[in-house]
Design an enzyme around this catalytic site. Structure first.
Site, short mmCIF file in Angstrom:
data_model
loop_
_atom_site.label_atom_id
_atom_site.label_comp_id
_atom_site.label_asym_id
_atom_site.label_seq_id
_atom_site.Cartn_x
_atom_site.Cartn_y
_atom_site.Cartn_z
N HIS A 1 48.88 46.34 45.58
CA HIS A 1 48.07 45.94 44.42
C HIS A 1 47.44 47.09 43.67
CE1 HIS A 1 48.00 41.52 44.80
NE2 HIS A 1 48.22 41.76 46.08
N LYS B 1 35.60 41.48 33.72
CA LYS B 1 36.38 41.95 34.88
C LYS B 1 35.41 42.75 35.74
CE LYS B 1 39.22 44.00 31.91
NZ LYS B 1 40.53 43.65 32.48
N LYS C 1 38.68 50.80 34.58
CA LYS C 1 38.80 49.73 33.60
C LYS C 1 38.15 50.10 32.27
CE LYS C 1 39.10 46.06 37.14
NZ LYS C 1 40.26 45.21 36.78
N THR D 1 45.23 40.15 35.54
CA THR D 1 45.57 38.74 35.31
C THR D 1 44.60 38.16 34.28
OG1 THR D 1 44.22 38.21 37.24
CG2 THR D 1 46.61 38.25 37.55
C1 PLP Z 1 41.06 36.63 36.58
C2 PLP Z 1 39.79 37.10 37.16
C3 PLP Z 1 39.62 38.45 37.50
C4 PLP Z 1 40.68 39.49 37.24
O1 PLP Z 1 40.44 40.03 35.96
P1 PLP Z 1 41.16 41.41 35.53
O2 PLP Z 1 40.78 41.53 34.09
O3 PLP Z 1 42.63 41.19 35.70
O4 PLP Z 1 40.60 42.48 36.37
C5 PLP Z 1 38.41 38.84 38.02
N1 PLP Z 1 37.41 37.96 38.23
C6 PLP Z 1 37.53 36.66 37.91
C7 PLP Z 1 36.39 35.74 38.15
C8 PLP Z 1 38.73 36.18 37.37
O5 PLP Z 1 38.84 34.88 37.08
#
Ligand code: PLP
Length: 843
Positions: free
Chosen positions: A378, A569, A575, A677
């Site tokens: 990952h 996120k 990030k 995601t």
């Molecule tokens: C989808 C999701 C993430 C992942 O977000 P990324 O932008 O891909 O890091 C993190 N936290 C929650 C609550 C999510 O639903």
């Protein structure tokens, strides 16, 4: 602007929510009243909202039970290959609405609660999130469970039932404060404890070597108590199981040789054993080598493998006679998927069981193990890779350490035979890292012990082969695969954005929910004014609803016609929330410089948790809130620019904010975000993406056409070239006057007047040791944001790009991802076959 429909009103119009037949509705009302009386032991004079939530949850749960039993019975009869998804995290969020969606009960429940005079949305808000995850990795596991059930795979999620999930985040004085997440306080109606299937897990002790093999002796035992949660597929009568283990001390724990007084202490000491499942480690993409975490990793692995082998042996087709049990068929009947290296001890544990207990030869056991296990990587961030100190393994799991050494010995022999004379290759590929502390590289263990290794987006899988695991790729190229991540369209569209789900269904029918590629048909409507208007209208309604939520829950007023610019996120340097901050301050400075110049109004929202021990991430939160304190109260700015920190970002908040977003921020340094995601959730919900060519953004641009995203900045090759040249932040600082102004403001206390040096750590990092090269992308990012603002003024053209994005998001269904895992790794065939419902005759 017309008043937005309440969800209750909206649902009545919606076809994707199932039919509210009168018979169904009256049955539900009966069930509800029965549970309020017999389960909650309340009447309507004293019942509170929470009681009504629990009564409804139990009523809906009743509809799962028959299907759940039938599904498990069906698996026993047909004995399909079992898929085991092992994960230290399952970030499930809430369950009530998801169950109603997948069972097609939403309209009927809506009508029932309406007739009972209750507000469905208010009931749903009572449910605690099951926050047993940190971020993307844990949420992926949850989406995969939904897709595996929806594709009719005989799958099981195995993990830990943490008593405390990811902490609740409060903001006090602009700083993050952590609060314990006591999510089980009022009970969990979705789980069923199974004390009759408790399993002993061993720790510590020593290894005895005898002629008939090795024996792990004098161990300390902790019991693993399973809790089962049903996982319904989308309208196919399949209900799979997520089994989470809770640690229990044995009744004789520490009581062996107690004396007077020792008894009380012995009972108190039960906590020591039970601490194993107490709390989720709150790190995202970071390895913290704590002994308790290692215990958690082995605990879930040992209990799960015991369960897997018990189920294999008791299979109708297998032999129940232990002497005659052949493990030849094991890899044809069992697939074990390792979600990152966190459950990597499954490899030596399976070897230990097969060699020490089942008395297989090493070679036979190894063949079975490798053909059974598969590993998903990952991240490529070095600080996230698990490298456990040998001294910890030596005391906690002495036999497993021996087995790892043996695996390593045989592996290095093979490497040397393939690449004779290459001693440095042996050092690089060894499972054992020499150094001040000797460590086991768990990723190396996983690669060696698995038949498939996959990355989670094409660019990430390519980087694995080219850099991090290059040596391993050269040895066994056939092991390496890609499985681009996905999200479940049930939760991330039908559940969270019913308005959009419905306007889509009005054009292309509702089959797309189980076959997301059908969204391509929406390309027929990019010039359809009615559809464009409907899509824009749903977005505006979602924005109004979110604005109302912010005003009610957080007492902040925002401009609902402004561009909603959202970055949600985990807070992490890679990030680059800091790049977003630099842009916001740049906009602020531009307004202040030319207050009368036209400006496209924006509401910038940033949310996410910082790991409690991650100082820089916590400073980033303080910076965001401090920028907000200045920008949001400047009368010159007015409602043209607002900066909000969204408190306590979690699954249930994602479900609210993502449908309301216009712009999705996916701005990691190219090469650092394995997939992402969140990016996919926004795309499916009609936000446009501003992003780098990183993770799955690359494939989103490929699917939608690069011209339909706002792609900016360095590509991976540019980052590599800059590394070779040497990244010098000061060069950008001196050449870009607007950047210089922002940095000087941070450095001089413009945003922290009472503590002018507050953000000097951040400035010092950005100027002198920024691993993620924020300044190198600043100019391209700001220019790209200008294009965003320009397009946003043209609602029609903006919305047409939105439609092209939605139409192109089919690839990012986790159904597609899981179908690929099934065919290309697990050797199982996904079907959308319905198994008979409890009220239907058996075949
Ligand atoms: C989808 C999701 C993430 C992942 O977000 P990324 O932008 O891909 O890091 C993190 N936290 C929650 C609550 C999510 O639903």
């Amino acid at each position: 602007m017309s008043r937005p429909l309440s969800d209750q009103e909206r649902r009545k119009q919606i076809s994707v929510r199932g039919l509210a037949g009168a018979e169904n509705v009256s049955e539900l009302k009966k069930g509800f009243n029965r549970h309020l009386h017999f389960t909650l032991v309340k009447d309507r004079n004293v019942a509170a909202t929470r009681d009504y939530y629990f009564a409804l949850a139990h009523t809906v749960r009743d509809h799962l039970v028959g299907r759940w039993l039938r599904t498990q019975q069906y698996y026993y009869e047909k004995d399909p290959k079992r898929i085991y998804y092992l994960s230290l995290e399952f970030y499930m969020g809430r369950t009530l609405q998801n169950t109603m969606v997948n069972l097609g009960l939403q309209s009927a429940c809506d009508e029932a609660t309406y007739q009972l005079g209750l507000d469905m949305e208010e009931l749903q808000e009572v449910e605690e999130d099951a926050g047993l995850g940190n971020g993307g990795l844990g949420r992926l596991a949850a989406c995969f469970l939904d897709s595996m059930a929806s594709l009719g795979l005989a799958a099981y999620g195995y993990g830990i039932r943490y008593e405390f999930g990811i902490f609740n985040q409060k903001i006090a004085g602009g700083w993050q404060v952590e609060e314990a997440d006591d999510w089980l306080r009022y009970g969990n109606p979705w789980e069923k404890a199974r004390p009759e299937y408790m399993i002993p897990v061993h720790f510590y002790g020593r290894v005895e070597h005898a002629p008939d093999g090795a024996k792990w002796a004098d161990t300390q035992v902790v019991l693993a108590l399973p809790y089962d949660t049903p996982v319904p597929g989308y309208r196919n009568n399949t209900v799979n199981t997520m089994r989470l283990w809770s640690a229990r001390a044995p009744n004789e724990f520490n009581l062996k040789d107690f004396n007077v007084g020792g008894y009380i202490q012995a009972v108190l000491d039960r906590n020591l054993a039970e601490n194993i499942s107490r709390v989720l480690y709150p790190n995202d993409n970071f390895f913290e080598g704590k002994e308790l975490r290692l215990k958690q990793e082995y605990f879930v692995v040992a209990a799960t493998l015991n369960d897997i082998i018990r189920r294999f042996k008791s299979s109708k087709f297998g032999s129940r006679d232990p002497v005659r049990t052949s493990f030849d068929a094991f890899p044809d009947k069992v697939a074990i998927q390792l979600n990152d290296t966190h459950p990597s001890l499954a490899i030596p544990e399976l070897m230990r069981i097969l060699v020490d207990e089942e008395k297989l030869s090493w070679d036979k056991a190894w063949d079975v193990t490798v053909r059974t296990c598969a590993y998903t990587n990952h991240t490529v961030l070095p600080e996230a890779l698990e490298r456990w100190p040998v001294h910890l393994l030596e005391t906690l799991l002495p036999r497993h350490l021996e087995i790892i050494y043996e695996i390593n010995q045989r592996f290095l022999d093979r490497v040397y035979a393939t690449f004779p004379g290459e001693h440095d290759r042996l050092r690089r590929m060894s499972l054992v890292e020499e150094g001040a502390v000797k460590r086991i590289n768990m990723a190396h263990l996983c690669i060696v012990g698995s038949h498939a290794v996959n990355g989670v987006a094409r660019i990430h899988s390519d980087i694995l082969k080219k850099t991090v695991f290059k040596d391993f790729y050269e040895l066994e190229p056939q092991k390496f695969q890609n499985k681009t991540n996905g999200i479940t369209p049930r939760r991330w569209l039908v559940l969270c954005n019913p308005g959009l789900a419905e306007v889509i269904a009005e054009r292309i029918g509702e089959e797309y929910v189980a076959d997301l590629d059908q969204l391509r048909q929406l390309l027929n409507f990019v010039d359809d004014d009615g559809f464009i208007r409907d899509v824009a209208k749903v977005k505006q309604e979602n924005k109004l609803k979110f604005a109302a939520f912010l005003e009610k829950e957080h007492k902040v007023k925002i401009n609902p016609s402004s561009l909603f610019d959202v970055q949600v996120k985990r807070i992490h340097e890679y990030k680059r929330q800091l790049l977003n901050c630099l842009h916001v301050v740049t906009l602020y400075n531009r307004i202040k410089k030319e207050p009368n110049k036209p400006f496209v109004p924006r509401t910038v929202m940033i949310g996410g948790k910082a790991a409690p021990g991650y100082h820089m991430a916590k400073m980033i939160i303080k910076l965001i809130t401090s920028i907000g304190d200045v920008v949001n109260h400047d009368p010159v700015v007015g409602d043209r620019l607002k900066v909000l920190f969204l408190e306590n970002y979690r699954v249930s908040l994602a479900e609210k904010v993502i449908p309301a977003a216009d712009l999705s921020e996916q701005i990691s340094t190219a090469g650092t975000e394995a997939s992402g995601t969140g990016n996919m959730k926004f795309m499916l919900n009609g936000a446009l993406t501003i992003g780098t060519m990183d993770g799955a953004n690359v494939e989103m641009a490929e699917e939608a056409g690069e011209e339909n995203l706002f792609i900016f900045g360095m590509r991976v090759e540019d980052v590599e070239a800059l590394d070779r040249k040497g990244y010098c932040a000061r060069d950008y600082y001196e050449q870009l006057p607007e950047l210089k102004q922002v940095i000087d403001q941070l450095n001089s206390g413009f945003f922290s007047p009472r503590q002018p040096d507050l953000f000097r750590d951040i400035v010092n990092m950005l100027m002198n040791h920024d691993r993620f090269k924020v300044f190198a992308d600043y100019e391209a990012y700001v220019q790209c944001q200008e294009k965003v603002s320009a397009l946003y003024k043209d609602t029609r053209e903006w919305t047409r790009k939105v439609i092209r994005n939605i139409a192109a998001s089919g690839k990012f269904s986790s159904d597609r991802t899981i179908a690929q895992y099934a065919r290309e790794i697990w050797g199982a065939e996904p079907t959308r076959q319905r198994i008979p419902a409890p009220d239907e005759p058996r075949e």
